[in-house]
Design an enzyme around this catalytic site. Structure first.
Site, mmCIF file in Angstrom:
data_model
loop_
_atom_site.group_PDB
_atom_site.id
_atom_site.type_symbol
_atom_site.label_atom_id
_atom_site.label_comp_id
_atom_site.label_asym_id
_atom_site.label_seq_id
_atom_site.Cartn_x
_atom_site.Cartn_y
_atom_site.Cartn_z
ATOM 1 N N LYS A 1 0.921 -0.873 -0.386
ATOM 2 C CA LYS A 1 0.071 -0.435 -0.572
ATOM 3 C C LYS A 1 0.670 1.622 0.061
ATOM 4 C CE LYS A 1 -3.166 2.515 2.614
ATOM 5 N NZ LYS A 1 -5.114 2.111 3.727
ATOM 6 N N GLU B 1 10.593 -4.431 4.600
ATOM 7 C CA GLU B 1 10.620 -6.153 4.069
ATOM 8 C C GLU B 1 10.592 -6.108 2.338
ATOM 9 O OE1 GLU B 1 9.172 -4.981 6.194
ATOM 10 O OE2 GLU B 1 9.524 -5.542 7.629
ATOM 11 N N GLY C 1 -4.952 -1.627 5.305
ATOM 12 C CA GLY C 1 -3.799 -2.556 4.404
ATOM 13 C C GLY C 1 -4.048 -4.067 5.123
ATOM 14 N N ARG C 2 -4.699 -4.591 5.888
ATOM 15 C CA ARG C 2 -5.688 -5.363 6.348
ATOM 16 C C ARG C 2 -7.127 -6.002 5.641
ATOM 17 N NH1 ARG C 2 -3.771 -2.788 10.453
ATOM 18 N NH2 ARG C 2 -5.455 -1.625 11.843
ATOM 19 N N GLU D 1 -4.175 -6.751 14.617
ATOM 20 C CA GLU D 1 -3.343 -5.334 14.788
ATOM 21 C C GLU D 1 -4.631 -4.683 14.604
ATOM 22 O OE1 GLU D 1 -0.190 -4.798 11.669
ATOM 23 O OE2 GLU D 1 -2.247 -4.225 10.634
ATOM 24 N N HIS E 1 -4.331 -32.883 18.359
ATOM 25 C CA HIS E 1 -3.534 -33.811 18.718
ATOM 26 C C HIS E 1 -2.009 -33.095 18.977
ATOM 27 C CE1 HIS E 1 -4.753 -37.715 17.261
ATOM 28 N NE2 HIS E 1 -5.632 -36.800 17.337
ATOM 29 N N LYS F 1 9.822 -0.683 14.207
ATOM 30 C CA LYS F 1 10.084 -0.153 13.347
ATOM 31 C C LYS F 1 11.433 0.720 12.758
ATOM 32 C CE LYS F 1 6.266 -0.960 10.202
ATOM 33 N NZ LYS F 1 5.345 -0.748 9.538
HETATM 34 O O1 F6P Z 1 3.702 -2.995 9.593
HETATM 35 C C1 F6P Z 1 2.235 -3.241 9.015
HETATM 36 C C2 F6P Z 1 2.255 -2.790 8.056
HETATM 37 O O2 F6P Z 1 1.766 -1.614 8.085
HETATM 38 C C3 F6P Z 1 0.107 -3.295 8.182
HETATM 39 O O3 F6P Z 1 -0.623 -2.528 8.204
HETATM 40 C C4 F6P Z 1 -0.312 -3.414 6.938
HETATM 41 O O4 F6P Z 1 -0.820 -4.107 5.665
HETATM 42 C C5 F6P Z 1 1.859 -4.379 6.354
HETATM 43 O O5 F6P Z 1 2.120 -3.098 7.067
HETATM 44 C C6 F6P Z 1 2.336 -3.989 4.861
HETATM 45 O O6 F6P Z 1 2.162 -2.611 4.303
HETATM 46 P P1 F6P Z 1 2.460 -2.017 2.695
HETATM 47 O O7 F6P Z 1 1.079 -2.703 2.093
HETATM 48 O O8 F6P Z 1 2.376 -0.448 3.343
HETATM 49 O O9 F6P Z 1 3.287 -2.507 2.231
#
Ligand code: F6P
Length: 547
Positions: free
Chosen positions: A206, A212, A267-268, A353, A384, A512
């Site tokens: 987003k 990462e 995002g979620r 979250e 199990h 972060k």
């Molecule tokens: O670190 C949390 C977060 O901001 C989430 O809310 C989001 O889904 C994820 O990182 C990824 O963010 P992006 O889509 O901006 O890479």
């Protein structure tokens, strides 16, 4: 703003918990043949039995009253009509508009939403069809066979969970691979199996700034260049999904290959947007549309069903009762379907979250517990492993059992065995077995009296452990869409009851920021900065262990 604890319904529920909270469900069921009918509800292909909870009619009425006093319905209408319900980020929250194909005239920040959604869906469809049909060609002229989705959190968990869940609907035209972790192990393993000429990378972020994802995207680009001896053109192998188009362009992705999402899609809550492209690419666009259709059906249900038959609202209220009044602060998610194996992880982000917070809308610390610890595993494997604790542990964990009447893989005897366990486990959590019954069983098995007395206490199950049962007709794209939307709205309703901001995620920021400061300090010659002595010494040790 009054604190929720001063509401009449909250106080009535607190008294209920004192008076009835420990009443055994066995006695609630005894002689009440109507309990199942009263405490069950349905939306399309999703059926909910919530009768195995420690509630009676009076408690249920107080829970419904709580929803009313907290104005959940008014907040729901505000959310669905594009009002700013994400106050700390000043945003509307309109994932419901992404699946509303009736094109209701809704505006977000003065802009009509439906045309944006329709236009992007049309672009997604063209892209999906061109990749799946073999029309989209890589740098050698080969058709695309594999798509690598690079993204993390909401830009990964939804598409991954859904493509796993709907494997039985996949025609194998396009193989999907996911890279979320910045640990080089994951992308190395994925790339080692692929042919660059027929691989397409979809960078989903987003913000297009997530460290990462950007690191993995750069590694993917380098791999493509290395594999093609510099011949591959990025536009034939890279597409992106982002609300930050300029950043995606800066990375080198052509505007035609960038699919939009908007600030009003969290995002979620984004798998319904272009973030869901892996779903469409893997399963076909018609299945993606069915997923949207199911979610929309649940949206309509949430918006219009009477409170006492409203699935998301009921689940929210039961969760509030269990945690705020009965002190159970965890929630197990137990799918009896192998293909739903990523559902617990998906719901961890969706719920934790969103509601893992302690500050109310006024900036005050709330005096009650909020979002529970969400965890789980495919049910039959969990049996199990950790069900021992569910049945006899001192920590009480309410569970959601999720299964389907029809199997998508009907091998002789399998589904019956699976579902017998599904029904048996929630029954065991509820009924338990008392000391006398255990004694009788052991005696009937021929055990001597002394052994019976020694062993019997260990076999007692106190029962009275709450659960919900969600029984779908079958795991179809439509039912899955409805199931996910149901949980989204449950989470929303709980956030309103707890007066917390469910749509921000400030709690993930501090770590972060600190990681960003630490990263340069890991270089061999760099100085370690001012940290606490634990962190400083760990960094020193880490560096001393490098070759
Ligand atoms: O670190 C949390 C977060 O901001 C989430 O809310 C989001 O889904 C994820 O990182 C990824 O963010 P992006 O889509 O901006 O890479």
């Amino acid at each position: 703003m009054s604190c929720r604890t001063s509401l009449p319904a909250w106080q009535a529920l607190a008294a209920d918990a004192e008076n009835f909270g420990s009443v055994h469900m066995n006695s609630l069921f005894a002689g009440d043949e109507q309990r199942f009918d009263r405490f069950s509800a349905q939306c399309g292909g999703v059926f909910l039995d919530f009768s195995k909870n420690r509630i009676d009619e009076g408690i249920f009425q107080h829970l419904l009253q709580l929803a009313e006093e907290c104005e959940v319905a008014q907040w729901r209408d505000k959310m669905m009509s594009g009002a700013i319900v994400n106050p700390t980020e000043g945003r509307a929250v309109l994932h419901t508009a992404l699946r509303d194909r009736s094109k209701q005239p809704i505006e977000a920040e003065g802009e009509a939403v439906a045309p944006l959604v329709s236009a992007e869906l049309a672009r997604m469809e063209r892209f999906t069809n061109s990749v799946r049909s073999g029309e989209w060609l890589g740098y050698t002229g080969a058709a695309i066979t594999d798509v690598v989705s690079i993204g993390i959190g909401g830009s990964n968990l939804g598409p991954l969970m859904v493509t796993e869940a709907l494997k039985d609907y996949c025609d194998e035209r396009i193989k999907m691979h996911y890279v979320s972790n910045v640990d080089g192990a994951q992308i190395s393993q994925v790339l080692s199996k692929l042919n660059a000429a027929s691989t397409l990378f979809l960078i989903s972020s987003k913000t297009f700034t997530t460290a990462e994802t950007m690191t993995n995207a750069r590694t993917a680009r380098q791999w493509l260049m290395d594999q093609s001896n510099g011949e591959a053109q990025a536009e034939k192998h890279f597409a992106a999904v982002s609300s930050n188009v300029s950043k995606a362009k800066e990375f080198g992705i052509g505007e035609d290959n960038i699919y939009s999402m908007w600030d009003w899609v969290g995002g979620r809550y984004s798998l319904w947007s272009a973030i869901g492209l892996p779903i469409a690419l893997n399963l076909g666009f018609e299945h993606f549309l069915s997923l949207l259709e199911g979610a929309h059906e649940m949206d309509q249900h949430f918006a219009t069903a009477v409170p006492e038959k409203n699935l998301p609202l009921i689940l929210a209220l039961i969760g509030v009762w269990n945690s705020n009044f009965l002190g159970m602060n965890a929630q197990a998610i137990l799918p009896y379907d192998q293909n739903l194996h990523r559902l617990p992880a998906y719901l961890q982000q969706a719920d934790m979250e969103s509601n893992g917070k302690s500050t109310n809308w006024q900036g005050e610390t709330v005096p009650y517990t909020t979002g529970p610890l969400i965890w789980g595993e495919v049910g039959i494997n969990g049996q199990h492993a950790f069900y021992q604790l569910l049945h006899q542990g001192k920590t009480l964990v309410p569970a959601d059992f999720i299964g389907s009447a029809k199997s998508n893989n009907p091998l002789p005897g399998h589904h019956e065995n699976l579902m017998a366990n599904f029904f048996g486990q929630s029954q065991a959590m509820m009924t338990g077995v008392d000391l006398n019954a255990v004694r009788e069983q052991l005696t009937a098995q021929g055990m001597d009296k002394e052994s019976v007395e020694r062993i019997a206490p260990h076999k007692v199950h106190e029962g009275n452990r709450p659960s919900n049962t969600l029984l779908m007709d079958a795991l179809t794209p439509k039912n899955l869409g409805a199931l996910i939307a149901m949980y989204e709205h449950k989470i929303f309703a709980q956030g309103i009851i707890w007066q917390i901001c469910s749509f921000d995620q400030w709690g993930v920021e501090l770590g972060k920021v600190l990681a960003k400061a630490i990263e340069p300090e890991l270089a061999v010659d760099a100085e370690i900065g001012a940290h606490d002595c634990s962190t400083r010494n760990l960094l020193a040790r880490f560096k001393s262990l490098q070759d």
